[in-house]
Design a protein around this motif. Structure first.
Motif, PDB file in Angstrom:
ATOM      1  N   PRO A 126       0.820  -1.220  -0.180  1.00 12.39           N
ATOM      2  CA  PRO A 126      -0.008   0.070  -0.048  1.00 12.39           C
ATOM      3  C   PRO A 126       0.836   1.210  -0.162  1.00 12.39           C
ATOM      4  O   PRO A 126       0.530   2.268  -0.275  1.00 12.39           O
ATOM      5  CB  PRO A 126      -0.807  -0.148   1.363  1.00 12.39           C
ATOM      6  CG  PRO A 126      -0.802  -1.617   1.633  1.00 12.39           C
ATOM      7  CD  PRO A 126       0.227  -2.153   0.906  1.00 12.39           C
ATOM      8  N   ARG A 127       1.987   1.335   0.531  1.00  8.70           N
ATOM      9  CA  ARG A 127       2.871   2.612   0.733  1.00  8.70           C
ATOM     10  C   ARG A 127       3.968   2.689  -0.381  1.00  8.70           C
ATOM     11  O   ARG A 127       4.767   3.626  -0.289  1.00  8.70           O
ATOM     12  CB  ARG A 127       3.328   2.427   1.959  1.00  8.70           C
ATOM     13  CG  ARG A 127       2.399   2.895   3.044  1.00  8.70           C
ATOM     14  CD  ARG A 127       3.188   3.202   4.468  1.00  8.70           C
ATOM     15  NE  ARG A 127       3.686   2.070   5.037  1.00  8.70           N
ATOM     16  CZ  ARG A 127       3.221   1.173   5.814  1.00  8.70           C
ATOM     17  NH1 ARG A 127       1.847   1.393   6.114  1.00  8.70           N
ATOM     18  NH2 ARG A 127       3.870   0.090   6.367  1.00  8.70           N
ATOM     19  N   ASN A 128       3.724   1.792  -1.473  1.00  8.66           N
ATOM     20  CA  ASN A 128       4.641   2.009  -2.593  1.00  8.66           C
ATOM     21  C   ASN A 128       3.872   2.761  -3.754  1.00  8.66           C
ATOM     22  O   ASN A 128       3.002   2.209  -4.176  1.00  8.66           O
ATOM     23  CB  ASN A 128       5.168   0.548  -2.909  1.00  8.66           C
ATOM     24  CG  ASN A 128       6.261  -0.117  -2.202  1.00  8.66           C
ATOM     25  OD1 ASN A 128       6.922   0.666  -1.178  1.00  8.66           O
ATOM     26  ND2 ASN A 128       6.595  -1.327  -2.308  1.00  8.66           N
ATOM     27  N   PRO A 152      -8.256   1.259   4.986  1.00 11.69           N
ATOM     28  CA  PRO A 152      -8.523  -0.031   4.972  1.00 11.69           C
ATOM     29  C   PRO A 152      -8.198  -0.794   3.486  1.00 11.69           C
ATOM     30  O   PRO A 152      -8.407  -0.461   2.661  1.00 11.69           O
ATOM     31  CB  PRO A 152     -10.042   0.037   4.913  1.00 11.69           C
ATOM     32  CG  PRO A 152     -10.553   1.282   4.759  1.00 11.69           C
ATOM     33  CD  PRO A 152      -9.358   2.276   4.664  1.00 11.69           C
ATOM     34  N   TYR A 153      -7.438  -1.895   3.884  1.00 11.33           N
ATOM     35  CA  TYR A 153      -7.244  -2.873   2.969  1.00 11.33           C
ATOM     36  C   TYR A 153      -7.339  -4.415   3.293  1.00 11.33           C
ATOM     37  O   TYR A 153      -6.720  -4.645   4.178  1.00 11.33           O
ATOM     38  CB  TYR A 153      -5.720  -2.740   2.432  1.00 11.33           C
ATOM     39  CG  TYR A 153      -5.253  -1.374   1.487  1.00 11.33           C
ATOM     40  CD1 TYR A 153      -5.574  -1.050   0.356  1.00 11.33           C
ATOM     41  CD2 TYR A 153      -4.424  -0.451   2.177  1.00 11.33           C
ATOM     42  CE1 TYR A 153      -5.417   0.102  -0.285  1.00 11.33           C
ATOM     43  CE2 TYR A 153      -4.386   0.862   1.611  1.00 11.33           C
ATOM     44  CZ  TYR A 153      -4.647   0.813   0.337  1.00 11.33           C
ATOM     45  OH  TYR A 153      -4.430   2.158  -0.384  1.00 11.33           O
ATOM     46  N   PRO A 154      -8.231  -5.148   2.604  1.00 14.56           N
ATOM     47  CA  PRO A 154      -8.584  -6.333   3.258  1.00 14.56           C
ATOM     48  C   PRO A 154      -7.354  -7.113   2.863  1.00 14.56           C
ATOM     49  O   PRO A 154      -6.731  -6.737   2.042  1.00 14.56           O
ATOM     50  CB  PRO A 154      -9.801  -6.793   2.403  1.00 14.56           C
ATOM     51  CG  PRO A 154     -10.504  -5.427   2.192  1.00 14.56           C
ATOM     52  CD  PRO A 154      -9.375  -4.439   1.654  1.00 14.56           C
ATOM     53  N   LEU A 155      -7.481  -8.429   3.570  1.00 14.57           N
ATOM     54  CA  LEU A 155      -6.536  -9.185   3.355  1.00 14.57           C
ATOM     55  C   LEU A 155      -6.409  -9.696   1.777  1.00 14.57           C
ATOM     56  O   LEU A 155      -7.577  -9.979   1.125  1.00 14.57           O
ATOM     57  CB  LEU A 155      -6.600 -10.548   4.282  1.00 14.57           C
ATOM     58  CG  LEU A 155      -5.456 -11.704   4.228  1.00 14.57           C
ATOM     59  CD1 LEU A 155      -4.247 -11.204   4.652  1.00 14.57           C
ATOM     60  CD2 LEU A 155      -6.079 -13.010   4.858  1.00 14.57           C
ATOM     61  N   GLY A 156      -5.444  -9.906   1.200  1.00 13.94           N
ATOM     62  CA  GLY A 156      -5.238 -10.124  -0.153  1.00 13.94           C
ATOM     63  C   GLY A 156      -5.602  -8.953  -1.184  1.00 13.94           C
ATOM     64  O   GLY A 156      -5.510  -9.256  -2.405  1.00 13.94           O
ATOM     65  N   SER A 157      -5.616  -7.843  -0.713  1.00 17.12           N
ATOM     66  CA  SER A 157      -5.527  -6.628  -1.506  1.00 17.12           C
ATOM     67  C   SER A 157      -4.166  -6.315  -2.277  1.00 17.12           C
ATOM     68  O   SER A 157      -4.206  -5.821  -3.454  1.00 17.12           O
ATOM     69  CB  SER A 157      -5.779  -5.431  -0.719  1.00 17.12           C
ATOM     70  OG  SER A 157      -7.017  -5.334  -0.223  1.00 17.12           O
TER      71      SER A 157
END
Length: 293
Positions: free
Chosen positions: A218-220, A253-258
């Motif tokens: 998410p932070r890249n 929010p990022y669900p598992l597998g995002s």
């Protein structure tokens, strides 16, 4: 193959326990998962055992914080497939205590402003192997001071330079890499987009401090991801990926597998883990038998 190789549980600063997380992974049809709790290998035995029951491949992992001497940046290294978790954990326990002590100081600094007690912090962290800022925010959330544990109040209290944030002196990054390799593990640089220094990856590659880099995270941002691809191709490193899943303890929010690991990166990581483990056990056997070649 669907692989999310960066997840956290209640053993560090995640919201789910191992059972909840792995059943969730099974329901969304992940093939591989890695629990990389901060400074904690304690999830590995239970996760691997449950993974076998669920027909889910669990890659042993731990996330290690370290300080890069040349830049002064606190970097995170993902250690995959550690063979000697006992010796690894013994060293990590030192930093885990230092970090937990700094979080306790942060909590104590808030006690004049908020009607909180130490018992509340210890209750919030009772399942964890350490004490994290998420546990402070859990207490403040339960008491109604915020509706979002990792949000505006968290930023206000623990931004860099805040009187409530205390420095933790982590081990040197090179020491961390040597520790990972000596324990039969594979070092991968976590979320390089977080460090805001485009030269950091090149410096660490030059010093042979990693076998792979986390690409999907998410932070890249796009620029960072392009740099990762170029560097990995140039230096023959593999690329991994993971959601950095914390459950409700997240700003966005990022669900598992995002965020998933590229299939080629997964294959190369598995191969690197086998080779690292073999080298570790061969070295261990040679120490026991001085006559061995």
């Amino acid at each position: 193959m669907k692989a999310d190789l960066h997840c956290h549980t209640v053993l560090s600063d995640g919201a789910m326990d191992i059972d909840q997380l792995l059943h969730y992974a099974s329901r969304i049809h992940l093939d591989y998962i890695a629990i990389a709790d901060h400074e904690s290998t304690h999830s590995i035995p239970a996760a691997c055992a449950l993974g076998e029951e669920l027909n889910l491949h669990v890659i042993p992992a731990v996330e290690i914080a370290a300080r890069h001497k040349e830049t002064g940046i606190n970097v995170h290294l993902l250690c995959y497939y550690p063979a000697d978790t006992k010796r690894l954990q013994k060293r990590l326990d030192k930093d885990l205590k230092l970090f937990s002590d700094s979080v306790i100081r942060s909590y104590q600094s808030l006690m004049d402003e908020y009607p909180i007690t130490m018992d509340q912090l210890y209750e919030a962290s009772r399942q964890s192997t350490g004490i994290y800022y998420t546990h402070i925010m859990q207490v403040l959330s339960l008491m109604g001071y915020t509706g979002q544990p990792i949000g505006e109040l968290h930023r206000e209290l623990f931004h860099p330079g805040s009187p409530h944030k205390f420095q933790t002196d982590y081990m040197d990054a090179m020491e961390a890499v040597r520790l990972i390799r000596s324990c039969g593990g594979v070092p991968v640089l976590a979320h390089p987009g977080q460090y805001k220094n485009p030269m950091l990856m090149e410096m660490m590659i030059e010093d042979h401090m990693m076998d792979g880099i986390e690409l999907n995270h998410p932070r890249n941002d796009e620029k960072t991801m392009e740099q990762i691809k170029v560097l990995c191709k140039e230096h023959d490193l593999f690329m991994t990926g993971g959601t950095d899943f914390h459950g409700l303890y997240t700003t966005t929010p990022y669900p598992l597998g995002s965020f998933l690991c590229p299939e080629e990166g997964l294959e190369r990581l598995i191969d690197a883990g086998k080779k690292a483990n073999e080298a570790y056990y061969q070295k261990k056997a040679a120490k026991k038998d001085p006559e061995a070649d």
